[in-house]
Scaffold this motif. Structure first.
Motif, PDB file in Angstrom:
ATOM      1  N   VAL A  12       0.842  -1.203   0.000  1.00  0.00           N
ATOM      2  CA  VAL A  12       0.000   0.000   0.000  1.00  0.00           C
ATOM      3  C   VAL A  12       0.874   1.249   0.000  1.00  0.00           C
ATOM      4  CG1 VAL A  12      -1.677   1.318   1.354  1.00  0.00           C
ATOM      5  CG2 VAL A  12      -1.985  -1.147   1.053  1.00  0.00           C
ATOM      6  N   VAL A  33      -5.088   5.235 -10.380  1.00  0.00           N
ATOM      7  CA  VAL A  33      -4.969   4.011  -9.583  1.00  0.00           C
ATOM      8  C   VAL A  33      -3.537   3.519  -9.717  1.00  0.00           C
ATOM      9  CG1 VAL A  33      -5.728   1.606  -9.309  1.00  0.00           C
ATOM     10  CG2 VAL A  33      -7.387   3.371  -9.927  1.00  0.00           C
ATOM     11  N   ALA A  80      -2.041  -5.366  -4.031  1.00  0.00           N
ATOM     12  CA  ALA A  80      -2.910  -4.313  -3.511  1.00  0.00           C
ATOM     13  C   ALA A  80      -2.930  -3.184  -4.526  1.00  0.00           C
ATOM     14  CB  ALA A  80      -2.410  -3.799  -2.165  1.00  0.00           C
ATOM     15  N   VAL A  82      -4.418   1.025  -4.984  1.00  0.00           N
ATOM     16  CA  VAL A  82      -4.936   2.184  -4.264  1.00  0.00           C
ATOM     17  C   VAL A  82      -5.321   3.288  -5.235  1.00  0.00           C
ATOM     18  CG1 VAL A  82      -3.541   1.698  -2.207  1.00  0.00           C
ATOM     19  CG2 VAL A  82      -2.673   3.275  -3.929  1.00  0.00           C
ATOM     20  N   THR A  83      -6.194   4.154  -4.740  1.00  0.00           N
ATOM     21  CA  THR A  83      -6.592   5.356  -5.462  1.00  0.00           C
ATOM     22  C   THR A  83      -6.312   6.538  -4.536  1.00  0.00           C
ATOM     23  OG1 THR A  83      -8.359   6.345  -6.776  1.00  0.00           O
ATOM     24  CG2 THR A  83      -9.039   5.173  -4.790  1.00  0.00           C
ATOM     25  N   GLN A  87      -6.594   4.999  -0.658  1.00  0.00           N
ATOM     26  CA  GLN A  87      -7.800   4.176  -0.486  1.00  0.00           C
ATOM     27  C   GLN A  87      -7.655   2.896  -1.299  1.00  0.00           C
ATOM     28  OE1 GLN A  87     -11.492   6.158  -1.428  1.00  0.00           O
ATOM     29  NE2 GLN A  87     -12.572   4.230  -1.642  1.00  0.00           N
ATOM     30  N   VAL A  88      -7.763   1.751  -0.636  1.00  0.00           N
ATOM     31  CA  VAL A  88      -7.613   0.454  -1.289  1.00  0.00           C
ATOM     32  C   VAL A  88      -8.811   0.195  -2.196  1.00  0.00           C
ATOM     33  CG1 VAL A  88      -7.478  -2.043  -0.888  1.00  0.00           C
ATOM     34  CG2 VAL A  88      -6.208  -0.460   0.572  1.00  0.00           C
ATOM     35  N   VAL A  89      -8.538  -0.330  -3.395  1.00  0.00           N
ATOM     36  CA  VAL A  89      -9.578  -0.719  -4.341  1.00  0.00           C
ATOM     37  C   VAL A  89      -9.268  -2.134  -4.827  1.00  0.00           C
ATOM     38  CG1 VAL A  89     -10.176   1.619  -5.086  1.00  0.00           C
ATOM     39  CG2 VAL A  89      -8.360   0.395  -6.266  1.00  0.00           C
ATOM     40  N   PRO A  90     -10.311  -2.922  -5.122  1.00  0.00           N
ATOM     41  CA  PRO A  90     -10.073  -4.294  -5.589  1.00  0.00           C
ATOM     42  C   PRO A  90      -9.702  -4.300  -7.072  1.00  0.00           C
ATOM     43  CG  PRO A  90     -12.420  -3.865  -5.528  1.00  0.00           C
ATOM     44  CD  PRO A  90     -11.735  -2.632  -4.963  1.00  0.00           C
ATOM     45  N   LEU A 113      -8.579  -6.200   0.147  1.00  0.00           N
ATOM     46  CA  LEU A 113      -9.841  -5.586  -0.256  1.00  0.00           C
ATOM     47  C   LEU A 113     -10.088  -4.311   0.553  1.00  0.00           C
ATOM     48  CD1 LEU A 113     -12.016  -8.799  -0.576  1.00  0.00           C
ATOM     49  CD2 LEU A 113     -10.813  -7.544  -2.377  1.00  0.00           C
ATOM     50  N   PRO A 114     -10.971  -3.435   0.070  1.00  0.00           N
ATOM     51  CA  PRO A 114     -11.207  -2.143   0.735  1.00  0.00           C
ATOM     52  C   PRO A 114     -11.631  -2.250   2.197  1.00  0.00           C
ATOM     53  CG  PRO A 114     -12.206  -2.132  -1.430  1.00  0.00           C
ATOM     54  CD  PRO A 114     -11.724  -3.541  -1.179  1.00  0.00           C
ATOM     55  N   ASP A 115     -12.315  -3.311   2.562  1.00  0.00           N
ATOM     56  CA  ASP A 115     -12.790  -3.449   3.945  1.00  0.00           C
ATOM     57  C   ASP A 115     -11.745  -4.085   4.860  1.00  0.00           C
ATOM     58  OD1 ASP A 115     -12.823  -6.057   3.061  1.00  0.00           O
ATOM     59  OD2 ASP A 115     -14.984  -6.348   3.327  1.00  0.00           O
TER      60      ASP A 115
END
Length: 140
Positions: A12, A33, A80, A82-83, A87-90, A113-115
């Motif tokens: 990340v 991204v 992983a 990120v945007t 912020q993590v994005v799948p 994953l984002p969560d």
């Protein structure tokens, strides 16, 4: 599947370091991204998406995979993306399938994953494409 999400901290961080919108031309952008792929050797490769008209661009995971392939590797163990603001994005479905096709074991690659959950590509892509003969390409 559960996983130690702290294993994803370096991915990340390096992805966030290269993420950031940059205009390439009047109609093309890059960097919204960023992705980081960690290989079985422990090396981390990064890439950013390139957005162009007519769908000719590509995802950050593809760019990171290209860097990995150029370095002679193809086995991804962790990834992983990120945007803005880290912020993590799948990964999208195309990227999931693409990474799986680079090495037979990549379907076991762990994805953040984002969560905060961790899933394998196999879990995220339960009905993946396989060649008609059912075979996989030879390992490198």
């Amino acid at each position: 599947m559960t996983g130690d999400i702290h294993q994803f901290d370096p991915l990340v961080q390096v992805a966030a370091a290269v993420q950031g919108d940059r205009q390439l031309s009047q109609s093309s952008w890059a960097g919204s991204v960023a992705a980081a792929l960690q290989t079985s050797s422990g090396t981390i490769y990064t890439g950013v998406c390139i957005d162009t008209p007519c769908s000719m661009g590509f995802c950050a995971e593809h760019a990171a995979a290209a860097a990995m392939i150029c370095a002679g590797e193809n086995r991804v163990v962790r990834m992983a993306a990120v945007t803005d603001g880290g912020q993590v994005v799948p990964p999208c479905g195309r990227c999931r399938e693409f990474i799986c096709q680079l090495h037979a074991d990549n379907e076991q690659c762990q994805v953040l994953l984002p969560d905060g959950q961790v899933r394998t590509l196999a879990e995220l892509l339960p009905c993946r494409w396989v060649p008609k003969d059912g075979g996989e390409p030879a390992d490198n």
